[in-house]
Design a protein around this motif. Structure first.
Motif, PDB file in Angstrom:
ATOM      1  N   GLY A  11       8.869  19.567  10.065  1.00  0.00           N
ATOM      2  CA  GLY A  11       9.651  19.658  11.264  1.00  0.00           C
ATOM      3  C   GLY A  11       9.601  20.728  12.086  1.00  0.00           C
ATOM      4  O   GLY A  11      10.407  21.072  13.018  1.00  0.00           O
ATOM      5  N   LYS A  14       5.025  20.588  14.952  1.00  0.00           N
ATOM      6  CA  LYS A  14       3.420  20.153  14.806  1.00  0.00           C
ATOM      7  C   LYS A  14       3.104  19.220  15.976  1.00  0.00           C
ATOM      8  O   LYS A  14       2.400  19.205  16.865  1.00  0.00           O
ATOM      9  N   GLY A  15       3.917  18.192  15.582  1.00  0.00           N
ATOM     10  CA  GLY A  15       3.462  16.953  16.612  1.00  0.00           C
ATOM     11  C   GLY A  15       3.843  17.146  17.946  1.00  0.00           C
ATOM     12  O   GLY A  15       3.221  16.850  19.147  1.00  0.00           O
ATOM     13  N   THR A  16       5.134  17.442  18.185  1.00  0.00           N
ATOM     14  CA  THR A  16       5.695  17.912  19.573  1.00  0.00           C
ATOM     15  C   THR A  16       4.765  18.903  20.354  1.00  0.00           C
ATOM     16  O   THR A  16       4.574  18.406  21.424  1.00  0.00           O
ATOM     17  N   THR A  32      -2.880  13.926  10.640  1.00  0.00           N
ATOM     18  CA  THR A  32      -3.317  13.153   9.228  1.00  0.00           C
ATOM     19  C   THR A  32      -1.866  12.194   8.967  1.00  0.00           C
ATOM     20  O   THR A  32      -2.089  11.253   8.558  1.00  0.00           O
ATOM     21  N   ARG A  37       0.571   7.032   8.745  1.00  0.00           N
ATOM     22  CA  ARG A  37       1.544   5.971   8.993  1.00  0.00           C
ATOM     23  C   ARG A  37       0.834   4.768   9.729  1.00  0.00           C
ATOM     24  O   ARG A  37       1.448   3.652   9.498  1.00  0.00           O
ATOM     25  N   GLU A  58       5.469  13.718  -1.295  1.00  0.00           N
ATOM     26  CA  GLU A  58       4.350  14.289  -2.010  1.00  0.00           C
ATOM     27  C   GLU A  58       3.078  14.485  -0.991  1.00  0.00           C
ATOM     28  O   GLU A  58       3.141  13.514  -0.487  1.00  0.00           O
ATOM     29  N   GLY A  86      -1.246  19.078  10.535  1.00  0.00           N
ATOM     30  CA  GLY A  86      -0.870  18.463   9.132  1.00  0.00           C
ATOM     31  C   GLY A  86      -2.060  18.453   8.311  1.00  0.00           C
ATOM     32  O   GLY A  86      -2.236  17.788   7.106  1.00  0.00           O
ATOM     33  N   ARG A  89      -3.757  21.169   4.213  1.00  0.00           N
ATOM     34  CA  ARG A  89      -2.640  21.319   3.444  1.00  0.00           C
ATOM     35  C   ARG A  89      -2.704  21.993   2.353  1.00  0.00           C
ATOM     36  O   ARG A  89      -1.903  22.109   1.518  1.00  0.00           O
ATOM     37  N   GLN A  93      -8.705  21.485   0.756  1.00  0.00           N
ATOM     38  CA  GLN A  93      -8.817  20.749   2.175  1.00  0.00           C
ATOM     39  C   GLN A  93      -9.449  21.682   2.983  1.00  0.00           C
ATOM     40  O   GLN A  93     -10.367  21.297   4.141  1.00  0.00           O
ATOM     41  N   ARG A 128      15.914  13.442  13.044  1.00  0.00           N
ATOM     42  CA  ARG A 128      15.241  12.429  13.530  1.00  0.00           C
ATOM     43  C   ARG A 128      15.234  10.992  12.807  1.00  0.00           C
ATOM     44  O   ARG A 128      15.145   9.778  13.215  1.00  0.00           O
ATOM     45  N   ARG A 146       9.631  17.850   0.442  1.00  0.00           N
ATOM     46  CA  ARG A 146       8.493  17.928   1.463  1.00  0.00           C
ATOM     47  C   ARG A 146       8.360  19.642   1.516  1.00  0.00           C
ATOM     48  O   ARG A 146       7.278  19.945   1.723  1.00  0.00           O
TER      49      ARG A 146
END
Ligand code: AP5
Ligand code: MG
Length: 189
Positions: A11, A14-16, A32, A37, A58, A86, A89, A93, A128, A146
Motif C-alpha cells: 500500500g 509502488k504501483g501508482t 511481480t 495476478r 504470505e 515488489g 522481497r 531474491q 481499495r 502482509r
C-alpha cells in the motif's frame, strides 16, 4: 541502463508511482504482484501455485518468484532499463537479482523506498479492497499479515542496498503528484 527498485510496504504506492516514473524515465515496469495476478486470472500452473500464498498474505516461495522474474526480464532486454516493483522481497531474491543482472552486464542503479505510516497503509488497502476484488485487501488480518511479512522478510533489504550505497528513502505521505516529484528528484541525484 537505469534499473530501479521501487521499494515499500504493502500500500506504499509502488504501483501508482511506477506508472508515473516509467513514463518519465522510459523504463519497463515489472510488478511481480501484477504478474502473479495475471497468472491467477488465466488459471496457469504458476497462478495456481501463487494464489495459495497470496490469499493468505504470505510471500510466494523464492524459487518460483525468481524464475518468473528472470524470464520477464529476458522478454524486455532492449529497453532503457527496469522498475522493479515488489521484487526483490527477500535477501535470497536480492542476491539472485544481482547475479542475474551481472550476467547481462548490468546492475541495480538505486533502491528508492517509499516511507508511509502503518495506519495510512491499512486505510489505503481497505479502501481499495471495497472495489479491487483483491482477496488480500478484503480482510484486516490478511493486511496485517502482509505488513508483518514485509517487516520480517523484506525490510532487511534496506540494509542490503545501504551496504552497496544504493539506498534512498522518500516520504510517501502526501498527494500522488507530490510524491512523484520527490521520487524523480531522488532518482536524478
Ligand atoms: P503486490 O501486488 O506487490 O502487493 P503489495 O506489495 O502488498 O502492495 P500493493 O501492490 O498492494 O501496494 P503498492 O505499494 O503497489 O501501492 P499501490 O500503488 O497499489 O504483492 C501481492 C502478493 O504477491 C504478496 O503478498 C505476495 O504474496 C506475492 N508477491 C509479490 N511479489 C513477490 C515476491 N517478490 N516474492 C514473493 N511473493 C511475492 O497503492 C495502494 C492504494 O493506495 C491504491 O488504492 C492507491 O490508489 C492508493 N494510493 C497510492 N498512493 C496514494 C497517495 N499518495 N495517497 C492516497 N492514496 C494513495
Ligand atoms: Mg502494487
Amino acid at each position: 541502463m537505469l534499473n530501479l527498485i521501487l521499494f515499500g510496504p504493502p500500500g506504499a504506492g509502488k504501483g501508482t508511482q511506477s506508472d508515473k516514473i516509467k513514463e518519465h524515465f522510459d523504463l519497463v515496469h515489472l510488478s511481480t504482484g501484477d504478474i502473479f495476478r495475471y497468472n491467477i486470472k488465466n488459471n496457469t500452473e504458476l497462478g495456481q501455485t501463487a494464489k495459495g500464498y497470496m490469499d493468505k498474505g504470505e510471500l510466494v516461495p523464492d524459487a518460483v518468484t525468481i524464475k518468473m522474474l528472470e524470464s520477464e526480464v529476458d522478454k524486455h532486454r532492449d529497453g532503457n532499463g527496469f522498475i522493479f516493483d515488489g521484487f526483490p522481497r527477500t535477501v535470497a531474491q536480492a542476491e539472485a537479482l544481482d547475479k542475474f543482472l551481472a550476467t547481462k552486464q548490468t546492475e541495480i542503479s538505486k533502491m528508492v523506498a517509499l516511507e508511509v505510516e502503518d495506519e495510512e497503509l491499512k486505510q489505503r488497502l481497505l479502501e481499495r479492497g471495497k472495489t479491487s476484488g483483491r482477496p488480500d485487501d478484503q480482510d484486516k488480518n490478511i493486511i496485517k499479515n502482509r505488513i508483518a511479512e514485509y517487516n520480517r522478510k523484506t525490510a532487511p533489504l534496506k540494509t542490503y542496498y545501504k551496504n552497496q550505497n544504493k539506498f534512498t528513502a522518500v516520504d510517501g505521505m502526501g498527494t500522488i503528484d507530490e510524491i512523484t516529484e520527490r521520487l524523480i528528484t531522488a532518482i536524478d541525484q
